[in-house]
Design an enzyme around this catalytic site. Sequence first.
Site, PDB file in Angstrom:
ATOM      1  N   TYR A 107      -9.738  -6.608  12.306  1.00 46.05           N
ATOM      2  CA  TYR A 107      -9.112  -6.118  11.074  1.00 46.05           C
ATOM      3  C   TYR A 107      -9.078  -7.207  10.005  1.00 46.05           C
ATOM      4  O   TYR A 107      -8.816  -8.377  10.281  1.00 46.05           O
ATOM      5  CB  TYR A 107      -7.674  -5.651  11.363  1.00 46.05           C
ATOM      6  CG  TYR A 107      -6.960  -5.153  10.113  1.00 46.05           C
ATOM      7  CD1 TYR A 107      -7.084  -3.841   9.692  1.00 46.05           C
ATOM      8  CD2 TYR A 107      -6.195  -6.025   9.334  1.00 46.05           C
ATOM      9  CE1 TYR A 107      -6.453  -3.396   8.534  1.00 46.05           C
ATOM     10  CE2 TYR A 107      -5.564  -5.588   8.180  1.00 46.05           C
ATOM     11  CZ  TYR A 107      -5.696  -4.278   7.779  1.00 46.05           C
ATOM     12  OH  TYR A 107      -5.086  -3.839   6.638  1.00 46.05           O
ATOM     13  N   SER A 139       0.823  -1.222   0.000  1.00 48.12           N
ATOM     14  CA  SER A 139       0.000   0.000   0.000  1.00 48.12           C
ATOM     15  C   SER A 139       0.851   1.263   0.000  1.00 48.12           C
ATOM     16  O   SER A 139       0.320   2.362   0.059  1.00 48.12           O
ATOM     17  CB  SER A 139      -0.925  -0.006   1.222  1.00 48.12           C
ATOM     18  OG  SER A 139      -0.179  -0.199   2.404  1.00 48.12           O
ATOM     19  N   ASN A 150     -16.928  29.328 -21.861  1.00 50.62           N
ATOM     20  CA  ASN A 150     -17.679  28.245 -21.219  1.00 50.62           C
ATOM     21  C   ASN A 150     -17.512  28.211 -19.700  1.00 50.62           C
ATOM     22  O   ASN A 150     -16.435  28.519 -19.193  1.00 50.62           O
ATOM     23  CB  ASN A 150     -17.212  26.898 -21.783  1.00 50.62           C
ATOM     24  CG  ASN A 150     -17.527  26.765 -23.260  1.00 50.62           C
ATOM     25  OD1 ASN A 150     -18.519  27.317 -23.734  1.00 50.62           O
ATOM     26  ND2 ASN A 150     -16.677  26.060 -23.980  1.00 50.62           N
ATOM     27  N   LYS A 208     -16.967  31.426 -27.968  1.00 49.11           N
ATOM     28  CA  LYS A 208     -17.363  30.699 -26.755  1.00 49.11           C
ATOM     29  C   LYS A 208     -16.613  31.122 -25.505  1.00 49.11           C
ATOM     30  O   LYS A 208     -15.413  31.352 -25.536  1.00 49.11           O
ATOM     31  CB  LYS A 208     -17.110  29.202 -26.957  1.00 49.11           C
ATOM     32  CG  LYS A 208     -18.174  28.557 -27.787  1.00 49.11           C
ATOM     33  CD  LYS A 208     -19.398  28.260 -26.950  1.00 49.11           C
ATOM     34  CE  LYS A 208     -20.200  27.169 -27.611  1.00 49.11           C
ATOM     35  NZ  LYS A 208     -20.862  26.333 -26.663  1.00 49.11           N
ATOM     36  N   SER A 216     -13.343  27.674 -26.538  1.00 45.34           N
ATOM     37  CA  SER A 216     -13.516  26.499 -27.394  1.00 45.34           C
ATOM     38  C   SER A 216     -12.422  26.511 -28.446  1.00 45.34           C
ATOM     39  O   SER A 216     -11.983  27.579 -28.899  1.00 45.34           O
ATOM     40  CB  SER A 216     -14.895  26.570 -28.056  1.00 45.34           C
ATOM     41  OG  SER A 216     -14.886  25.837 -29.259  1.00 45.34           O
ATOM     42  N   GLU A 220     -19.072  23.311 -14.406  1.00 39.77           N
ATOM     43  CA  GLU A 220     -19.400  21.992 -14.967  1.00 39.77           C
ATOM     44  C   GLU A 220     -18.539  20.890 -14.328  1.00 39.77           C
ATOM     45  O   GLU A 220     -19.020  19.801 -14.027  1.00 39.77           O
ATOM     46  CB  GLU A 220     -19.211  21.994 -16.489  1.00 39.77           C
ATOM     47  CG  GLU A 220     -20.280  22.814 -17.192  1.00 39.77           C
ATOM     48  CD  GLU A 220     -19.987  23.016 -18.678  1.00 39.77           C
ATOM     49  OE1 GLU A 220     -19.151  22.298 -19.239  1.00 39.77           O
ATOM     50  OE2 GLU A 220     -20.596  23.929 -19.259  1.00 39.77           O
ATOM     51  N   THR A 240     -39.923  27.577  -9.252  1.00 43.24           N
ATOM     52  CA  THR A 240     -40.222  26.191  -8.891  1.00 43.24           C
ATOM     53  C   THR A 240     -40.404  25.493 -10.238  1.00 43.24           C
ATOM     54  O   THR A 240     -40.875  26.113 -11.205  1.00 43.24           O
ATOM     55  CB  THR A 240     -41.514  26.049  -8.050  1.00 43.24           C
ATOM     56  OG1 THR A 240     -42.612  26.516  -8.826  1.00 43.24           O
ATOM     57  CG2 THR A 240     -41.440  26.837  -6.753  1.00 43.24           C
ATOM     58  N   HIS A 241     -40.010  24.245 -10.335  1.00 42.08           N
ATOM     59  CA  HIS A 241     -40.062  23.494 -11.608  1.00 42.08           C
ATOM     60  C   HIS A 241     -39.279  24.206 -12.714  1.00 42.08           C
ATOM     61  O   HIS A 241     -39.599  24.066 -13.894  1.00 42.08           O
ATOM     62  CB  HIS A 241     -41.508  23.279 -12.067  1.00 42.08           C
ATOM     63  CG  HIS A 241     -42.414  22.773 -10.990  1.00 42.08           C
ATOM     64  ND1 HIS A 241     -42.600  21.440 -10.725  1.00 42.08           N
ATOM     65  CD2 HIS A 241     -43.166  23.440 -10.075  1.00 42.08           C
ATOM     66  CE1 HIS A 241     -43.439  21.296  -9.711  1.00 42.08           C
ATOM     67  NE2 HIS A 241     -43.792  22.496  -9.291  1.00 42.08           N
TER      68      HIS A 241
END
Length: 467
Positions: free
Chosen positions: A317, A23, A285, A283, A277, A290, A155-156
Amino acid sequence: MAQLWGGRFTKETDRMVYDFNASISFDKRLLHQDIEGSIAHVVMLAKQGILTIEEKDAIVKGLTGIERDVEDGKLVVDLSCEDVHSFVEANLIERIGEAGKKLHTGRSRNDQVALDMRLYTREQVIVTDTLLKELLKVILDTMEQNLETYMPGFTHLQKAQPITLAHHYGAYFEMFKRDRGRLKDIFYRMNYCPLGAGALAGTTYPLDRNYTASLLGFEGPTLNSIDSVADRDYLIEFLSALSTIMMHLSRFSEEIIIWNSNEYQFVEIDDAYSTGSSIMPQKKNPDIAELVRGKTGRVYGALVSLLTTMKGIPLAYNKDMQEDKEMTFDAMDTVQDCLNLFTGMLRTMRFHKERMEKSAMNGFTNATDAADYLVGRGVPFRDAHGIIGKLVLYCIEKETSIERLSLEELQAISDKFGPDIYDAVSLKTCVEKRLTTGGPGSKAMKQVIEQHKTYLAGKDLTEDHEE
Ligand code: ARG
């Protein structure tokens, strides 16, 4: 291959088995905690007369030297060792000889790794809390400056009622404040020291577990040696809290992406936090928002992964538990990066206030207030709702809005309308009359903002702890 065992074996470990089992490539991150824990352990051993003062001093000096040399780049963590614990012990013995072989007295790697991971996680909880506090400060600044920046509430994803930017941001303040509360709970629940649990059944040496715990800043020792080495609940709780933070960041990101779209143009993300872009020169972005939204998946993944790893493990363990590290580390790093970047993006984002206000003006966000106006003139709410529904339909056909209708047009639908209707359905009135605690009216908001200020000026996680 440097390993801490082998006496009872007649063959060398198969190379692939060794690599699969090792490890060090990821637990080398625990070097500092491993050394800190080992120092506390030997200081306690010497206090109890299990090691001599000279042995303790030699070990502490050796361990401090290892840490310093790794920091200075003079010593590189040897990836051929099985894990960070083996690396430190092997290097210590190389440095100080015989005394080094006594470091592991009254200890197992099971309680050692349980301790290292707790120490590391406790630190990460604090770092995450500090980053959340920074984010809350930026949110609160924006709230204070935008008590009268009107915008539609949804809303929605349909325009519903007018609110202010301060009010909308206030919702996120609540979320991230709750996130901090969760971290605080986790901190206090996890802050007990597993060292001294041994492999699972404690040890016959007269260890002073209270002393080791206090040296390492814990509330006290854990109270069952089996649970001490088998418990990873605190990691699951932390991953759950991190997942919730990401869920909040992701919702906020989604809104910013919508607000930043050409159709909305409520906000302009700073150039420093946007990307272009390769083909479309026009563009700009919202990649950071995101990516934050996207990275939520891997943090959830870490939570589900560890829950699944732990669910079938008999006490105490088992090697499965080594799987508690890689994805957890990744989740911790990811959330810290996301919080840092998101806070920077918010701090530099600009609002197109006129567009937000204009957007709140259309879409009949004042329809509820128009109905309430009729209620004020004795019309039962259900009837008022029906009347305003008809009024909205009339406006849609005429491509206009309630406040642009003439009094005659209004009165043709209900004779209860008077000239004061125009003020009653103005954006400002709609917002400012909503003064219930938690509502968008600036008087109500100011009271909440005062509470937020008191909260942010209050004690931080570890200050509370020091009391
Ligand atoms: N690398 C191991 C882990 O992360 C350390 C504990 C090893 N203990 C053992 N009994 N093999 O869990």
